[in-house]
Design an enzyme around this catalytic site. Sequence first.
Site, PDB file in Angstrom:
ATOM      1  N   HIS A  91       0.827  -1.214   0.000  1.00  0.00           N
ATOM      2  CA  HIS A  91       0.000   0.000   0.000  1.00  0.00           C
ATOM      3  C   HIS A  91       0.864   1.268   0.000  1.00  0.00           C
ATOM      4  CE1 HIS A  91      -3.863  -2.117   0.827  1.00  0.00           C
ATOM      5  NE2 HIS A  91      -3.075  -2.977   1.414  1.00  0.00           N
ATOM      6  N   ASN A 164     -10.240  -2.896   2.376  1.00  0.00           N
ATOM      7  CA  ASN A 164      -9.945  -2.886   0.941  1.00  0.00           C
ATOM      8  C   ASN A 164     -11.228  -2.650   0.150  1.00  0.00           C
ATOM      9  OD1 ASN A 164      -7.213  -3.396   1.219  1.00  0.00           O
ATOM     10  ND2 ASN A 164      -7.377  -5.593   0.810  1.00  0.00           N
ATOM     11  N   TYR A 378       0.862  -4.090  12.166  1.00  0.00           N
ATOM     12  CA  TYR A 378       0.833  -2.667  11.814  1.00  0.00           C
ATOM     13  C   TYR A 378       1.631  -1.793  12.775  1.00  0.00           C
ATOM     14  CZ  TYR A 378      -2.557  -3.850   8.222  1.00  0.00           C
ATOM     15  OH  TYR A 378      -3.157  -4.383   7.117  1.00  0.00           O
TER      16      TYR A 378
HETATM   17 FE1  HDE Z   1      -2.406  -4.768   5.473  1.00  0.00          FE
HETATM   18  N1  HDE Z   1      -0.608  -3.953   5.946  1.00  0.00           N
HETATM   19  N2  HDE Z   1      -1.749  -6.577   6.029  1.00  0.00           N
HETATM   20  N3  HDE Z   1      -4.132  -5.635   4.832  1.00  0.00           N
HETATM   21  N4  HDE Z   1      -3.071  -3.008   4.843  1.00  0.00           N
HETATM   22  C1  HDE Z   1      -0.263  -2.672   5.806  1.00  0.00           C
HETATM   23  O1  HDE Z   1       0.819  -1.383   7.420  1.00  0.00           O
HETATM   24  C2  HDE Z   1      -0.647  -6.796   6.765  1.00  0.00           C
HETATM   25  C3  HDE Z   1      -4.457  -6.954   4.922  1.00  0.00           C
HETATM   26  C4  HDE Z   1      -4.326  -2.702   4.407  1.00  0.00           C
HETATM   27  O2  HDE Z   1      -3.283   3.560   3.950  1.00  0.00           O
HETATM   28  C5  HDE Z   1       1.054  -2.349   6.439  1.00  0.00           C
HETATM   29  O3  HDE Z   1       1.065   0.856   7.719  1.00  0.00           O
HETATM   30  C6  HDE Z   1      -0.559  -8.195   7.117  1.00  0.00           C
HETATM   31  C7  HDE Z   1      -5.850  -7.161   4.674  1.00  0.00           C
HETATM   32  C8  HDE Z   1      -4.402  -1.327   4.033  1.00  0.00           C
HETATM   33  O4  HDE Z   1      -1.566   3.385   5.295  1.00  0.00           O
HETATM   34  C9  HDE Z   1       1.488  -3.669   7.059  1.00  0.00           C
HETATM   35  C10 HDE Z   1      -1.654  -8.795   6.557  1.00  0.00           C
HETATM   36  C11 HDE Z   1      -6.342  -5.918   4.425  1.00  0.00           C
HETATM   37  C12 HDE Z   1      -3.140  -0.793   4.282  1.00  0.00           C
HETATM   38  C13 HDE Z   1       0.324  -4.571   6.678  1.00  0.00           C
HETATM   39  C14 HDE Z   1      -2.396  -7.766   5.884  1.00  0.00           C
HETATM   40  C15 HDE Z   1      -5.268  -4.978   4.516  1.00  0.00           C
HETATM   41  C16 HDE Z   1      -2.334  -1.873   4.802  1.00  0.00           C
HETATM   42  C17 HDE Z   1       2.056  -1.693   5.521  1.00  0.00           C
HETATM   43  C18 HDE Z   1      -2.019 -10.255   6.578  1.00  0.00           C
HETATM   44  C19 HDE Z   1      -7.774  -5.541   4.080  1.00  0.00           C
HETATM   45  C20 HDE Z   1      -2.675   0.612   4.024  1.00  0.00           C
HETATM   46  C21 HDE Z   1       2.105  -0.233   5.927  1.00  0.00           C
HETATM   47  C22 HDE Z   1      -2.482 -10.699   7.856  1.00  0.00           C
HETATM   48  C23 HDE Z   1      -8.698  -5.795   5.178  1.00  0.00           C
HETATM   49  C24 HDE Z   1      -3.016   1.541   5.150  1.00  0.00           C
HETATM   50  C25 HDE Z   1       1.283  -0.137   7.096  1.00  0.00           C
HETATM   51  C26 HDE Z   1      -2.598   2.942   4.779  1.00  0.00           C
HETATM   52  C27 HDE Z   1      -1.021  -1.725   5.213  1.00  0.00           C
HETATM   53  C28 HDE Z   1       0.299  -5.858   7.077  1.00  0.00           C
HETATM   54  C29 HDE Z   1      -3.566  -8.053   5.164  1.00  0.00           C
HETATM   55  C30 HDE Z   1      -5.446  -3.581   4.287  1.00  0.00           C
HETATM   56  C31 HDE Z   1       2.823  -4.229   6.592  1.00  0.00           C
HETATM   57  C32 HDE Z   1       0.519  -8.847   7.926  1.00  0.00           C
HETATM   58  C33 HDE Z   1      -6.613  -8.481   4.713  1.00  0.00           C
HETATM   59  C34 HDE Z   1      -5.620  -0.593   3.463  1.00  0.00           C
HETATM   60  O5  HDE Z   1       1.605  -3.569   8.447  1.00  0.00           O
END
Ligand code: HDE
Length: 707
Positions: A91, A164, A378
């Site tokens: 993202h 999402n 996060y």
């Molecule tokens: Fe994320 N995800 N994600 N994700 N995600 C990040 O956090 C992560 C997942 C989502 O505008 C990171 O600040 C793991 C699902 C959005 O700043 C990180 C898993 C969904 C955003 C991270 C998921 C999301 C992130 C990278 C699997 C939809 C952007 C930067 C368990 C429900 C937020 C940050 C923004 C961002 C980890 C799966 C949505 C790396 C480990 C499912 C919208 O922490």
Amino acid sequence: MASNKTKADYPGGDKGFSFERGEGGETHQQASDTGALDEAAALTTNQGIRVSDNQNSLKAGTRGPSLLEDFVLREKIFHFDHERIPERIVHARGSAAHGVFTCTDPIPELTRASLFAEEGKQTPVFARFSTVAGGAGSVDTPRDVRGFAVKFYTDEGNWDLVGNNIPVFFIQDAIKFPDLIHSVKMEADRGFPQAASAHDTFWDFISLMPESMHMIMWAMSDRAIPRSLRMIEGFGIHTFRLVNAEGADSFCKFIWKPRLGVQSTCWDEAVKIAGADPDYHRRDLFEAIDMGDFPAWDLFVQVFDEEFAAAQPYDVLDSTKLIPEEVLPPRKVGTMELNRNPDNFFAETEQSAFCPANIVPGIDFSNDPLLQGRLFSYLDTQLKRLGSTNFHQLPINAPKCPMHNFQRDGHMQTMVPKGRANYEPNSLAENGEEGGPREAPATGFTTFPANAERNDPGLKVRERGELFADHYSQARLFYLSQTDNEQAHLASAIVFELSKVLIETVRIRVMSRLRNIDEDLARRVADGLAMDLPPAAPVARERVEMDESPALSIQKNYQPVMQGRKVAILFDEGSDKAAIDTLVAGIKEGGGTPFLVAPKVGPMKVKGGTLSADGQLAGSPSVLFDAVACAIMPDNAKKLAKESAAQAWFMDAYAHCKTIGYCPATKAEILDKLGIEPDAGVVPNAEFLAIAPARHWDREPKLRLLA
Ligand code: HDE
């Protein structure tokens, strides 16, 4: 050596400083600063020292070496060298805005969360939309999932709904996330492709992970190439829990629905937009808010209990499954309007730190193993990116309600706590000193006590729930709920992506999985690749048939409204201003934005006055607009017919199934010659406004060989 800069060359040169060229050519900068310069106008170092010369470094003589003692130069370059922070690992590419959430339908019987307590209650929000795979500088329109993250600054603390635009996810367990992301990002040895899933490693991983098949249907559908961020849905995906003031709980899924309706591009259009305007979505969001056309979404909840959950043929803790809206109708709770652009992209959009673990009293987690992994990730990622445990103090991340505790110190501490009380319990108040904050057992956050399911003995295992093994029922549900045209887009997208996959066994393995979703889909993909269909892959659990869900289709729900749409009008010298004025007025009346395009941007003589274009033809291709019209005189139309930018303008609008409004000369000299035949969406200008925002997908088979 003489500088040839003059006052006008320097930003701020009119704010009190004047830069004059000295006699004989040497520069001296003469400040009109007599000491009375106001605080805001004076340029200073970070230490507050006023800077007298921001153009020349300190040198030992006019042609001599620079001096180490030049603290003005050193500080400036030192800071510049450290301007970048690590981009988000996923993202990374995002755009954001401030706004407000208004509760329209309170649900105190379901949750004690204060933001849902009263009708009309307003909560400030910050929303960030993003792509997933590309880096921070990548284009806005790849085929990808869009992040939809909202930070609610509630009066009981920050709640982040980090979702999402697709209601399911690729994987069921957080332990697979690094593998998924490694596979989709640019390949490790070659560094390409960027922001694209059409390559070996992604499809290799996907083909080995049948749980991803439902999400693949969504990712290959038009949902993954939205027309505007203002026109996407948002989903919290996981099952969450709501808890009311009495401590009673229910399960809940969160859904955002855009007021402008869901709308997507088609693939050829998305690819061309990427070239015409790599910042397409960012610009679209910024400009809409800037001109007061505030995007809005309604927030819905799907609320259910354990009994409902137990009766479904899937597990509600499995993030690869959704609850069809027809089975459990969403209930509206409020509206979010985004009404203010960030003042500074870095300070706000880039430094915003979302975290699914940020919840408020009245909202709680479920045992979804994907959600549970996110709860750890996060916070950890923010420390890496923002470099300090005090990132919550940045204005964009700080709660807007009172915040006090005994956490102290750390990198970049900006708070200056007073007194000796940095531990709890303490009795310093009895000594007449400040004792600090205390626990709030009645109003504070308390975790809902339920652990695992009632009959689960709770042994430590590395296993998944039984129903997690059904990987195909909902993938099929999605595919069958699409219109014929949407199914064709989906099948074509898989053909396109697999055509970029060079390892043949991967293509074959994907097709063997598609057979478990739908034979027709698998056949179309095999035909599109000119390959034989392999045997179906073995399944871990038999599919169940589910009733179609029309809510999953964009086209079945599309409402062609002018509101929020951008419509271009092509004109040239001598064009009839009255005809253009009529179109402009009609577009504005419907809430759309007219955009004038001409071969030149300067003021041009037209019949009835002069007109300046908003954009030059070559820089304003029709892919950037929702519909196009034109008002051109015969001689100019003859000239434009030879101009490839004009030909592409009309051909693309036609091929992307948009409405084209024509004048007689354009029809005779351009459309007829290009083979663009009048149809339900190629109409004289007089009929244009009534149907402008519609897409005419039934035109597509005439133009494109879809799978
Ligand atoms: Fe994320 N995800 N994600 N994700 N995600 C990040 O956090 C992560 C997942 C989502 O505008 C990171 O600040 C793991 C699902 C959005 O700043 C990180 C898993 C969904 C955003 C991270 C998921 C999301 C992130 C990278 C699997 C939809 C952007 C930067 C368990 C429900 C937020 C940050 C923004 C961002 C980890 C799966 C949505 C790396 C480990 C499912 C919208 O922490």
